[in-house]
Design an enzyme around this catalytic site. Structure first.
Site, PDB file in Angstrom:
ATOM      1  N   ASN A 210     -49.078 -39.703  46.558  1.00 51.79           N
ATOM      2  CA  ASN A 210     -47.969 -39.188  47.364  1.00 51.79           C
ATOM      3  C   ASN A 210     -47.555 -40.234  48.384  1.00 51.79           C
ATOM      4  O   ASN A 210     -48.100 -41.334  48.413  1.00 51.79           O
ATOM      5  CB  ASN A 210     -48.363 -37.864  48.038  1.00 51.79           C
ATOM      6  CG  ASN A 210     -49.613 -38.015  48.870  1.00 51.79           C
ATOM      7  OD1 ASN A 210     -49.656 -38.762  49.847  1.00 51.79           O
ATOM      8  ND2 ASN A 210     -50.678 -37.297  48.465  1.00 51.79           N
ATOM      9  N   ASP A 279     -53.010 -32.829  44.687  1.00 54.87           N
ATOM     10  CA  ASP A 279     -53.465 -31.509  44.231  1.00 54.87           C
ATOM     11  C   ASP A 279     -53.956 -31.526  42.783  1.00 54.87           C
ATOM     12  O   ASP A 279     -54.761 -30.680  42.388  1.00 54.87           O
ATOM     13  CB  ASP A 279     -52.342 -30.487  44.371  1.00 54.87           C
ATOM     14  CG  ASP A 279     -51.996 -30.222  45.832  1.00 54.87           C
ATOM     15  OD1 ASP A 279     -52.919 -30.259  46.668  1.00 54.87           O
ATOM     16  OD2 ASP A 279     -50.808 -30.001  46.147  1.00 54.87           O
ATOM     17  N   LYS A 341     -58.061 -20.657  54.088  1.00 54.56           N
ATOM     18  CA  LYS A 341     -59.022 -21.763  54.002  1.00 54.56           C
ATOM     19  C   LYS A 341     -60.029 -21.752  55.149  1.00 54.56           C
ATOM     20  O   LYS A 341     -60.813 -22.689  55.310  1.00 54.56           O
ATOM     21  CB  LYS A 341     -58.274 -23.090  53.934  1.00 54.56           C
ATOM     22  CG  LYS A 341     -57.327 -23.135  52.719  1.00 54.56           C
ATOM     23  CD  LYS A 341     -56.881 -24.511  52.361  1.00 54.56           C
ATOM     24  CE  LYS A 341     -55.994 -24.472  51.108  1.00 54.56           C
ATOM     25  NZ  LYS A 341     -55.603 -25.805  50.637  1.00 54.56           N
TER      26      LYS A 341
END
Length: 400
Positions: A210, A279, A341
């Site tokens: 990314n 991811d 999370k």
């Protein structure tokens, strides 16, 4: 603690001058800016070029050699310094300074400075014990000058006793301690920061990743360091120099990042997950370059480890801080991430804007906690990092 501190090193003549070269190296490696003045005698032992190479600055030794016509060199150096070190300091230069004699570049500058002055003597054991030398040391101490005591050992003259210049590592540690601010909120705390992207290989020449530059994570690590923490920075592939004053671990993949953090997780007080982790990764990474074929192709992907979720599930005493880089519905996704999370805080930003987020030097974020929200307007990432940590500490207290 030495990052951007300005150290003026005055070097007088003696066999210990070679240690002063190593001292410059240690100080610059710790982040200090070092400038060197040498006496004529010191130049008989070491060429000024050695100090120039180590300090990346001009070396001064002639009071009348004005390298910059806009300033008077010895006054400019005296005003520039945050700390003046005399190392090695001979009996001669100690005697001159104690009696206000200024007959060369070193002594003239020492009389002109208002910065703290430290002297590290180096001489024969009998010279160091001479009443005149001890008297001069006492006089300078009364004037506010401090001394780094010489160590005992084998001397160049063949004697064994007190008179060796203290080792460069020890002097550097003492200087660092001098600049260490008191009452830092994270002093004694262990902080782990992750930064940058991760890289998931498709084959030896291609990968998934990314646009993260790592700038925000690096800023968080530097802010934690400056607030007193012992910092471990775990970063993916970035084009940033390693920051000083912390442990730096370079990784490539999400799996490697998780392993690096988990191996230090039990000892951590704060964990700041600023990295932009890929991811997905190819389910099967090719060992050789995949050749181009006619028509379209497909690649089967699998999930990479969810690092923040894993840390949240294993959390005991740690304060866990995550980041959420979103392009839409920022608040919704940030609050969901906070709960799902098991994080303590989420720092969310809109990376769809070109003037902030990935690659930019500025950032605009919102800090989400449980029953807590605070918006931070656009500012430099370095200043923002300090504001975020100070706010988190104020909200939650220092992690136990």
């Amino acid at each position: 603690m030495l990052v951007n501190k300005k150290i003026l090193l005055c070097v007088s003549g003696g066999i210990a001058v070679y240690k002063a070269v190593a001292l410059v190296s240690k100080l610059t490696q710790a982040g200090a800016h070092v400038k060197v003045i040498m006496t004529e005698s010191a130049r008989q032992f070491v060429n000024p070029l050695s100090f120039q190479v180590m300090s990346k600055n001009d070396v001064f030794y002639d009071t009348f050699d004005e390298k910059d016509s806009h300033v008077i060199a010895h006054i400019d150096l005296a005003d520039w310094a945050d700390l003046v070190l005399v190392a090695p300091a001979t009996a001669n230069v100690i005697g001159k300074l104690a009696n206000g004699i200024a007959d060369d570049m070193v002594t003239t500058t020492l009389l002109a400075t208002t910065a703290p002055v430290w002297i590290a003597p180096a001489m024969n054991v009998h010279m160091y014990d001479h009443p005149a030398v001890l008297r001069n040391i006492d006089r300078l101490y009364a004037d506010g000058i401090r001394f780094i005591e010489p160590s005992a050992g084998y001397l160049a003259c063949g004697y064994v006793g007190k008179g060796r210049l203290e080792e460069p590592e020890k002097i550097t540690a003492l200087v660092s301690k001098f600049f260490e601010p008191q009452n830092l909120p994270l002093k004694g705390k262990q902080v782990i920061v992750s930064a940058g992207p991760t890289l998931e290989r498709i084959d030896p020449v291609r990968y998934l990743s990314n646009f993260s530059s790592g700038k925000m994570g690096y800023a968080m690590a530097e802010a934690a360091r400056d607030l007193g923490a012992a910092v471990t920075l775990v970063h993916g592939p970035v084009a940033l120099p390693d920051p000083s004053g912390m442990t730096v671990i370079a990784i490539e993949s999400a799996e490697q990042m998780l392993e690096a953090i988990l191996s230090r997780y039990d000892a951590a007080d704060y964990v700041i997950k600023a990295a932009a982790v890929a991811d997905y990764r190819p389910k099967q990474a090719a060992q050789q370059k995949v050749k181009k074929q006619q028509g379209d192709t497909q690649m089967e992907l699998e999930r990479t480890p969810d690092i923040l979720a894993t840390l949240g599930a294993q959390k005991t005493h740690q304060l866990l801080i995550g980041f959420a880089a979103e392009t839409n519905d920022v608040e919704t996704y940030a609050l969901d991430k906070l709960t799902r999370k098991n994080a303590d805080y989420i720092i969310a930003n809109d990376v769809s804007k070109t003037d902030r987020g990935f690659g930019a030097d500025q950032n605009t974020v919102t800090l989400y906690g449980h029953d807590f929200v605070q918006h931070f307007p656009s500012t430099s990432k370095r200043a923002l990092a300090t504001q975020l940590l100070e706010t988190i500490i104020a909200q939650s207290g220092v992690a136990k």
